[in-house]
Design an enzyme around this catalytic site. Sequence first.
Site, mmCIF file in Angstrom:
data_model
loop_
_atom_site.group_PDB
_atom_site.id
_atom_site.type_symbol
_atom_site.label_atom_id
_atom_site.label_comp_id
_atom_site.label_asym_id
_atom_site.label_seq_id
_atom_site.Cartn_x
_atom_site.Cartn_y
_atom_site.Cartn_z
ATOM 1 N N ASP A 119 7.403 -12.205 -37.573
ATOM 2 C CA ASP A 119 7.618 -12.193 -39.016
ATOM 3 C C ASP A 119 7.348 -13.610 -39.521
ATOM 4 O OD1 ASP A 119 8.486 -11.430 -41.569
ATOM 5 O OD2 ASP A 119 10.554 -11.980 -41.115
ATOM 6 N N GLU A 168 8.537 -15.108 -43.136
ATOM 7 C CA GLU A 168 9.621 -15.712 -43.895
ATOM 8 C C GLU A 168 10.938 -15.571 -43.140
ATOM 9 O OE1 GLU A 168 9.248 -15.111 -48.381
ATOM 10 O OE2 GLU A 168 7.875 -13.606 -47.581
#
Length: 204
Positions: A7, A9
Amino acid sequence: MNLVCLDMEGVVAPEIWIEFAEAAGIPELRLTTRDEPDYDKLMKYRIDILRQHDLKLAQIQEVAGKLEPLPGAREFLDELRTFCQVVILSDTFEETASGLFAKLGYPTVFCNNLIVNDEGYVVDYNMRIKEGNTKTPTVQAFMGVGMKVFASGDSYNDLGMIQAADHGCLFKTTDAIKADLPHVTAVESYDELMAQIKEAFGVK
């Protein structure tokens, strides 16, 4: 071939919506996928808040353009790429996050796009994969062509890819998510995450 899917953020970059919420003084925009697992509901909520406050894409881009990767993130990615391939799988948007891509050394990123009208307002969004979670089928597709995959993220929308991958763990997630999924390994630092990846791939 070994592949790490991360991922963006909360893992290698700050949460753009949280940073914008702080800059704009709108606490309602602090909500992320850590808080709301229904991504469509979350995005419609964000778009409504933006319009209520007469905020355009350009104002989000101004804040996002000043953001830096999380401390140690660039070095972490650079080390990973010495022994495996790395792909960022994110529900962020190209229109707001492209500046961070450059600061992270231009990793391969699969993300989504915002739909903006002629006046510059965000009116909708376009998901890279139309139905369901974008990350899980991507990990499954990589595995389907012979990749050995390690996946990691911090939010509810990362759980599918973590559980679908050959190996995976949560990274700097919330206490609520850890309580919901005590069987999923959770780590708190890049050193711990690197150790998990190297063990999974048999790297000394």
